[in-house]
Design an enzyme around this catalytic site. Structure first.
Site, mmCIF file in Angstrom:
data_model
loop_
_atom_site.group_PDB
_atom_site.id
_atom_site.type_symbol
_atom_site.label_atom_id
_atom_site.label_comp_id
_atom_site.label_asym_id
_atom_site.label_seq_id
_atom_site.Cartn_x
_atom_site.Cartn_y
_atom_site.Cartn_z
ATOM 1 N N TYR A 25 0.836 -1.203 0.000
ATOM 2 C CA TYR A 25 0.000 0.000 0.000
ATOM 3 C C TYR A 25 0.871 1.252 0.000
ATOM 4 O O TYR A 25 0.598 2.225 0.678
ATOM 5 C CB TYR A 25 -0.954 -0.005 1.197
ATOM 6 C CG TYR A 25 -2.191 0.845 0.994
ATOM 7 C CD1 TYR A 25 -3.159 0.459 0.078
ATOM 8 C CD2 TYR A 25 -2.385 2.024 1.706
ATOM 9 C CE1 TYR A 25 -4.291 1.224 -0.119
ATOM 10 C CE2 TYR A 25 -3.512 2.800 1.523
ATOM 11 C CZ TYR A 25 -4.470 2.397 0.602
ATOM 12 O OH TYR A 25 -5.598 3.161 0.407
ATOM 13 N N HIS A 108 5.690 -3.854 -12.817
ATOM 14 C CA HIS A 108 7.008 -3.693 -13.438
ATOM 15 C C HIS A 108 7.530 -5.101 -13.687
ATOM 16 O O HIS A 108 7.266 -6.020 -12.909
ATOM 17 C CB HIS A 108 7.927 -2.905 -12.499
ATOM 18 C CG HIS A 108 9.334 -2.707 -12.991
ATOM 19 N ND1 HIS A 108 9.646 -2.522 -14.317
ATOM 20 C CD2 HIS A 108 10.515 -2.667 -12.318
ATOM 21 C CE1 HIS A 108 10.959 -2.356 -14.436
ATOM 22 N NE2 HIS A 108 11.509 -2.457 -13.239
#
Length: 332
Positions: A25, A108
């Protein structure tokens, strides 16, 4: 040819009755989780025991579970963690809770491309990579817009990997700006190169050296700061809005002539050769091995370089000047 997808091209219904777990988060994690939640998807957040982000995520109206519990419940597990942390979290918390047909999603390609994570063959492995920092992803979404994303498929065990990845991309707002097809290899290598050669490494070295040249020549540190750092945002905003042509149209002819005539003296073929060496380090895996080893060995060199850069005079004078610019926060 790569394809560009927009909201109108994407059917997000396959993901509507599924549970999405966003692991982490931080910058990207909070943006993904909140954008998905605001778009009506069923989202839970996975955090390690004792995470300082738990209170914030719960205050934002999200259900927070342990990483393992989130992975067990979810149909799609989104990794929004630092590259060097993902492998450990996968092995300890996610892998024991993987079952056939689940989806692993990455923002990614680093850990998949460099095989820090090796998923089983019966799960989908996909990527949705927003082309902006997470806080920007969230801020733009709240304005009803989106940032471009890249989509890639590494494993398609279900036959529906692309559909689910695009549904996720639409959920985080990428379909509003466009989602471009790529590969894990291309995204990873171009992303690392961009960061190192231009966006972070190249720009910060230009700023520091420009500041040093001016102050060593006797000019005021404050004047040097304004010229080589503060005004950079004005130029980059023009380039962002309309490319190099629009920037050159917007500045004075004196600045434009200096761009054409002196820019190649600063950034010459030797710099291009250096960029090629940087790219070779990425393509050969040397950079990845170096960065993974640096983390394994305690980040001593990384922390030393961070301290050295924080001590650079341009940082000190910048803090003093920015303290006198209360409007800056409202313009970022």
């Amino acid at each position: 040819m790569p394809k560009l997808y927009y909201d109108a091209d994407i059917d997000d219904s396959p993901l509507r009755d599924k549970t999405i777990a966003v692991i982490g988060y931080g910058s990207q994690g909070h943006a993904h989780a909140l954008n998905l939640k605001d778009n009506g998807f069923n989202v839970v957040v996975g955090l390690y025991e004792g995470s300082s982000s738990r209170e914030k995520a719960e205050a934002d109206g999200l259900e927070v579970l342990s990483n393992a519990e989130a992975a067990e419940r979810a149909d799609l597990i989104s990794f929004c963690l630092p590259d060097t942390v993902q492998g450990g979290v996968y092995r300890d918390d996610v892998e024991p809770n993987l079952t056939a047909g689940k989806t692993l999603l990455f923002a990614h390609g680093f850990t998949i491309f460099y095989e820090q994570i090796k998923p089983p063959v019966d799960v989908d492995v996909v990527m949705i990579a927003p082309k902006a920092p997470g806080h920007r992803v969230r801020a733009v979404f709240e304005r009803g817009l989106g940032v471009p994303c890249l989509v890639a498929i590494d494993q398609d065990a279900s036959g529906n990997a692309m559909e689910n990845a695009l549904a996720y991309g639409k959920g985080v707002g990428g379909g509003r700006a466009g989602i471009l097809t790529t590969t894990f290899k291309e995204e990873t290598e171009t992303d690392l190169f961009g960061e190192q050669a231009v966006l972070c490494g190249g720009v910060t070295q230009l700023i520091k050296m420009g500041y040093e040249v001016l102050t060593e020549a006797g000019y005021q540190p404050e004047s040097a700061y304004f010229e080589v750092l503060h005004e950079l945002k004005l130029i980059v905003d023009l380039i962002y809005q309309g490319g190099l042509e629009y920037m050159r149209y917007s500045v004075s002819e004196t600045a434009e002539y200096g761009d054409y005539s002196r820019g190649p003296e600063i950034i010459d073929d030797s710099v291009k050769d250096n960029m090629r060496r940087v790219l070779d380090d990425i393509q050969s895996g040397r950079f990845a091995r170096e960065w993974i080893a640096e983390n394994d060995e305690g980040l001593h060199r990384f922390n030393r370089m961070r301290e050295e850069n924080l001590a650079h005079p341009v940082e000190a004078v910048g803090k003093e000047l920015r303290a006198m610019m209360p409007w800056l926060e409202s313009t970022t």
